[in-house]
Design a protein around this motif. Structure first.
Motif, PDB file in Angstrom:
ATOM      1  N   GLY A  13       0.345   7.489 -12.413  1.00  0.00           N
ATOM      2  CA  GLY A  13      -0.739   6.802 -13.107  1.00  0.00           C
ATOM      3  C   GLY A  13      -1.025   5.447 -12.503  1.00  0.00           C
ATOM      4  O   GLY A  13      -0.265   4.932 -11.690  1.00  0.00           O
ATOM      5  N   VAL A  14      -2.145   4.869 -12.928  1.00  0.00           N
ATOM      6  CA  VAL A  14      -2.581   3.606 -12.342  1.00  0.00           C
ATOM      7  C   VAL A  14      -1.676   2.449 -12.769  1.00  0.00           C
ATOM      8  O   VAL A  14      -1.211   1.678 -11.939  1.00  0.00           O
ATOM      9  CB  VAL A  14      -4.053   3.311 -12.721  1.00  0.00           C
ATOM     10  N   VAL A  15      -1.412   2.329 -14.065  1.00  0.00           N
ATOM     11  CA  VAL A  15      -0.650   1.178 -14.547  1.00  0.00           C
ATOM     12  C   VAL A  15       0.843   1.337 -14.289  1.00  0.00           C
ATOM     13  O   VAL A  15       1.480   0.495 -13.650  1.00  0.00           O
ATOM     14  CB  VAL A  15      -0.923   0.929 -16.049  1.00  0.00           C
ATOM     15  N   LEU A  16       1.444   2.425 -14.795  1.00  0.00           N
ATOM     16  CA  LEU A  16       2.887   2.610 -14.672  1.00  0.00           C
ATOM     17  C   LEU A  16       3.311   3.094 -13.292  1.00  0.00           C
ATOM     18  O   LEU A  16       4.475   2.944 -12.913  1.00  0.00           O
ATOM     19  CB  LEU A  16       3.384   3.583 -15.739  1.00  0.00           C
ATOM     20  N   GLY A  17       2.408   3.664 -12.541  1.00  0.00           N
ATOM     21  CA  GLY A  17       2.750   4.142 -11.206  1.00  0.00           C
ATOM     22  C   GLY A  17       2.382   3.140 -10.136  1.00  0.00           C
ATOM     23  O   GLY A  17       3.235   2.487  -9.546  1.00  0.00           O
ATOM     24  N   ILE A  18       1.087   3.008  -9.900  1.00  0.00           N
ATOM     25  CA  ILE A  18       0.610   2.165  -8.800  1.00  0.00           C
ATOM     26  C   ILE A  18       0.927   0.696  -9.036  1.00  0.00           C
ATOM     27  O   ILE A  18       1.603   0.050  -8.235  1.00  0.00           O
ATOM     28  CB  ILE A  18      -0.906   2.373  -8.584  1.00  0.00           C
ATOM     29  N   ALA A  56       2.765  -1.003 -11.340  1.00  0.00           N
ATOM     30  CA  ALA A  56       4.149  -1.404 -11.607  1.00  0.00           C
ATOM     31  C   ALA A  56       5.002  -1.353 -10.351  1.00  0.00           C
ATOM     32  O   ALA A  56       5.776  -2.278 -10.076  1.00  0.00           O
ATOM     33  CB  ALA A  56       4.744  -0.512 -12.690  1.00  0.00           C
ATOM     34  N   ASN A  57       4.902  -0.302  -9.578  1.00  0.00           N
ATOM     35  CA  ASN A  57       5.743  -0.171  -8.383  1.00  0.00           C
ATOM     36  C   ASN A  57       5.242  -1.011  -7.224  1.00  0.00           C
ATOM     37  O   ASN A  57       6.029  -1.459  -6.402  1.00  0.00           O
ATOM     38  CB  ASN A  57       5.851   1.298  -7.989  1.00  0.00           C
ATOM     39  N   MET A  58       3.944  -1.211  -7.159  1.00  0.00           N
ATOM     40  CA  MET A  58       3.388  -2.035  -6.095  1.00  0.00           C
ATOM     41  C   MET A  58       3.890  -3.474  -6.234  1.00  0.00           C
ATOM     42  O   MET A  58       4.248  -4.120  -5.260  1.00  0.00           O
ATOM     43  CB  MET A  58       1.860  -1.987  -6.169  1.00  0.00           C
ATOM     44  N   PHE A  59       3.956  -3.971  -7.473  1.00  0.00           N
ATOM     45  CA  PHE A  59       4.354  -5.353  -7.670  1.00  0.00           C
ATOM     46  C   PHE A  59       5.862  -5.551  -7.725  1.00  0.00           C
ATOM     47  O   PHE A  59       6.335  -6.679  -7.781  1.00  0.00           O
ATOM     48  CB  PHE A  59       3.657  -5.939  -8.893  1.00  0.00           C
ATOM     49  N   ALA A  64       0.835  -1.213   0.000  1.00  0.00           N
ATOM     50  CA  ALA A  64       0.000   0.000   0.000  1.00  0.00           C
ATOM     51  C   ALA A  64       0.864   1.256   0.000  1.00  0.00           C
ATOM     52  O   ALA A  64       0.544   2.236  -0.684  1.00  0.00           O
ATOM     53  CB  ALA A  64      -0.941  -0.018   1.195  1.00  0.00           C
ATOM     54  N   SER A  65       1.960   1.253   0.735  1.00  0.00           N
ATOM     55  CA  SER A  65       2.856   2.414   0.768  1.00  0.00           C
ATOM     56  C   SER A  65       3.444   2.686  -0.611  1.00  0.00           C
ATOM     57  O   SER A  65       3.519   3.833  -1.052  1.00  0.00           O
ATOM     58  CB  SER A  65       4.000   2.187   1.751  1.00  0.00           C
ATOM     59  N   SER A  66       3.871   1.626  -1.271  1.00  0.00           N
ATOM     60  CA  SER A  66       4.436   1.764  -2.607  1.00  0.00           C
ATOM     61  C   SER A  66       3.388   2.295  -3.585  1.00  0.00           C
ATOM     62  O   SER A  66       3.683   3.150  -4.422  1.00  0.00           O
ATOM     63  CB  SER A  66       4.969   0.409  -3.081  1.00  0.00           C
ATOM     64  N   ALA A  67       2.171   1.800  -3.478  1.00  0.00           N
ATOM     65  CA  ALA A  67       1.092   2.267  -4.354  1.00  0.00           C
ATOM     66  C   ALA A  67       0.803   3.748  -4.114  1.00  0.00           C
ATOM     67  O   ALA A  67       0.644   4.525  -5.061  1.00  0.00           O
ATOM     68  CB  ALA A  67      -0.166   1.438  -4.133  1.00  0.00           C
ATOM     69  N   LEU A  68       0.753   4.161  -2.853  1.00  0.00           N
ATOM     70  CA  LEU A  68       0.481   5.561  -2.536  1.00  0.00           C
ATOM     71  C   LEU A  68       1.610   6.476  -2.997  1.00  0.00           C
ATOM     72  O   LEU A  68       1.376   7.592  -3.457  1.00  0.00           O
ATOM     73  CB  LEU A  68       0.263   5.728  -1.033  1.00  0.00           C
ATOM     74  N   GLU A  69       2.825   6.003  -2.866  1.00  0.00           N
ATOM     75  CA  GLU A  69       3.990   6.809  -3.226  1.00  0.00           C
ATOM     76  C   GLU A  69       4.042   7.100  -4.721  1.00  0.00           C
ATOM     77  O   GLU A  69       4.486   8.166  -5.140  1.00  0.00           O
ATOM     78  CB  GLU A  69       5.254   6.067  -2.786  1.00  0.00           C
ATOM     79  N   HIS A  70       3.571   6.176  -5.537  1.00  0.00           N
ATOM     80  CA  HIS A  70       3.696   6.310  -6.985  1.00  0.00           C
ATOM     81  C   HIS A  70       2.374   6.575  -7.689  1.00  0.00           C
ATOM     82  O   HIS A  70       2.284   6.415  -8.904  1.00  0.00           O
ATOM     83  CB  HIS A  70       4.353   5.049  -7.562  1.00  0.00           C
TER      84      HIS A  70
END
Length: 155
Positions: free
Chosen positions: A116-121, A123-126, A106-112
Motif C-alpha cells: 500500500g501507499v502509506v504502510l508500504g511505500i 513507511a519503508n521509504m522513510f 526509490a528501491s525501497s518504495a518499489l520493493e514495498h
C-alpha cells in the motif's frame, strides 16, 4: 559439542574454504568507482552549466535545480532497473553521490509497493531516508553553530 570445539571447527572450515574464495580486486574496484562517480559528478556539472546558460539561473541558485534533476533521473533509472546495473558495476561510485540516496529511497518504495501507499511505500521509504535526513540536519546545525561561534569570537 562445547563452545571451544565449535570455534575450532569454524576456524578449520574458514581455512579449508579460503583457497576457493575469490580475491577482491581493490585497484579495479576503486577505478570503476572513481570513473562512475566522476561521470555522475561531471554530468551534474554539465547540467548546471546548461541551466546557467539557457535558464538564466545564477551560480547560487543552480545547485538546487541540478540536484533535483539528478535525484529525479536516478529515481527514474531505478524504476526502469538501470541504476541497479550501474551500481553492480561501480559499487561505491554510484552510492556516494546524491543519486545513490535517491536510488535507495526509490528501491525501497518499489520493493514495498504491494503493501500500500502509506504502510508500504511511505513507511519503508522513510526508514532509509529518515536517518539520513536527521543526520544531515543535525550535522548542519552543529557545523553552523560552530561557524557562528568562530565568527563571533573573531569579530
Amino acid at each position: 559439542m562445547d563452545q571451544k570445539q565449535l570455534e575450532k571447527n569454524k576456524k578449520k572450515y574458514k581455512k579449508a574454504i579460503e583457497p576457493f574464495q575469490p580475491k577482491p580486486q581493490y585497484v579495479k574496484n576503486c577505478f570503476k568507482a572513481f570513473l562512475v562517480g566522476g561521470a555522475i559528478c561531471a554530468f551534474g556539472q554539465g547540467l548546471a552549466n546548461v541551466y546557467i546558460s539557457y535558464l538564466d539561473l545564477t551560480e547560487q541558485t543552480v545547485a538546487s535545480a541540478m540536484i533535483g534533476t539528478l535525484i529525479l533521473l536516478a529515481a527514474l533509472l531505478t524504476g526502469f532497473g538501470v541504476y541497479d546495473k550501474i551500481g553492480q558495476f561501480a559499487g561505491a561510485g554510484s552510492i556516494a553521490t546524491v543519486t545513490g540516496f535517491s536510488n535507495a529511497i526509490a528501491s525501497s518504495a518499489l520493493e514495498h509497493k504491494s503493501e500500500g501507499v502509506v504502510l508500504g511505500i511511505a513507511a519503508n521509504m522513510f526508514k532509509i531516508a529518515g536517518a539520513v535526513i536527521v543526520f544531515g540536519v543535525v550535522s548542519a546545525y552543529i557545523v553552523s553553530m560552530i561557524r557562528l561561534l568562530v565568527q563571533t569570537l573573531i569579530s
